[in-house]
Design an enzyme around this catalytic site. Sequence first.
Site, PDB file in Angstrom:
ATOM      1  N   LYS A   1      41.240  67.889  -9.863  1.00  0.00           N
ATOM      2  CA  LYS A   1      41.861  66.985  -8.895  1.00  0.00           C
ATOM      3  C   LYS A   1      41.910  65.559  -9.422  1.00  0.00           C
ATOM      4  O   LYS A   1      42.937  64.872  -9.343  1.00  0.00           O
ATOM      5  CB  LYS A   1      41.087  67.055  -7.575  1.00  0.00           C
ATOM      6  CG  LYS A   1      41.575  66.127  -6.468  1.00  0.00           C
ATOM      7  CD  LYS A   1      40.798  64.811  -6.409  1.00  0.00           C
ATOM      8  CE  LYS A   1      39.339  65.026  -6.068  1.00  0.00           C
ATOM      9  NZ  LYS A   1      38.621  63.717  -5.948  1.00  0.00           N
TER      10      LYS A   1
ATOM     11  N   SER B   1      36.566  60.039  -4.329  1.00  0.00           N
ATOM     12  CA  SER B   1      37.468  59.733  -5.449  1.00  0.00           C
ATOM     13  C   SER B   1      38.862  60.226  -5.079  1.00  0.00           C
ATOM     14  O   SER B   1      39.106  61.439  -5.044  1.00  0.00           O
ATOM     15  CB  SER B   1      36.989  60.413  -6.733  1.00  0.00           C
ATOM     16  OG  SER B   1      35.740  59.915  -7.119  1.00  0.00           O
TER      17      SER B   1
ATOM     18  N   LYS C   1      37.671  54.534 -11.394  1.00  0.00           N
ATOM     19  CA  LYS C   1      37.117  55.891 -11.357  1.00  0.00           C
ATOM     20  C   LYS C   1      38.034  56.865 -12.082  1.00  0.00           C
ATOM     21  O   LYS C   1      37.566  57.774 -12.790  1.00  0.00           O
ATOM     22  CB  LYS C   1      36.909  56.343  -9.908  1.00  0.00           C
ATOM     23  CG  LYS C   1      36.374  57.774  -9.771  1.00  0.00           C
ATOM     24  CD  LYS C   1      35.045  57.977 -10.485  1.00  0.00           C
ATOM     25  CE  LYS C   1      34.591  59.438 -10.482  1.00  0.00           C
ATOM     26  NZ  LYS C   1      34.188  59.924  -9.170  1.00  0.00           N
TER      27      LYS C   1
END
Length: 292
Positions: free
Chosen positions: A239, A96, A171
């Site tokens: 993140k 990701s 995502k």
Amino acid sequence: MTAIAFIGLGIMGSPMAVHLVKAGHAVAGYNRTPAKAEPLTAAGGRAAESIADAVTGAEVVALMVPDSPDVQDVLTGPGGVFEHAAPGTLIIDFSSIRPDVTRELAEEAGRRGLRYLDAPVSGGEAGARNAALSIMVGGDADAFEAARPVFEAVGRTVVHVGPSGSGQTVKAANQLIVAANIEALAEAVVFLRAYGVDLEAALEVLGGGLAGSAVLAQKGANMAGHSFEPGFRIELHHKDLGVVTSAAREAGVVLPLGALVAQLVASANAVGDGALDHSALLRGVERLSGTA
């Protein structure tokens, strides 16, 4: 049988690589910590000594590493995938990362005669272990069809969502929704406890109504038992929400709830909860409420 190189054998990558072996593929796995290749070798895969060793002769190269710089290093660094992959090799990035970085890497892969898909996943450690991941795929439609046997070995819901970078964008949206749900659940748990409600019974009835969700089903027990063994670490969600907020700024869209949740996750990470499961956002609500 397909020859597959799998780079990154952590919480997610290790069971995914094992499922590929069980599906009949020849898998050479590489991780900077050699011991993490043990489940793969026990399943019949091979532990590669380097990225070059894993990639040489591979028809498919799969990646599952933490962040954009890690993907860039694995692909473009000295001794990396781009240096050793043969023309026509299919690269599948399950990591990701930032959509803009994905698009740049896909363009570079194309210049080298390589096929490239961004295929981030949702489902956490449980989804990886049960081959039940949701996989959102960006890239060329023909490459997607070529990769379908790989996806079907590790995932349950596999959808081609558009050109390169689209998988990463979807995502990012997924991580926004999940973080907001976890924070709401954490606040509900603290609220219920403050009134002395039977928490297990409350979560059961909430799960059967409109408040029910995969987050409640999978994370409610963590919060009730104050057990935060990582399935997906707060530091990784931190993140991911950085990806969300920066991408939203680039697109010129406003995400008020996303910005708030990103700050709450950043706080949890800053105070030392980064290695815990993201259900440990409960601890942040408890700290704010004076009940920690």
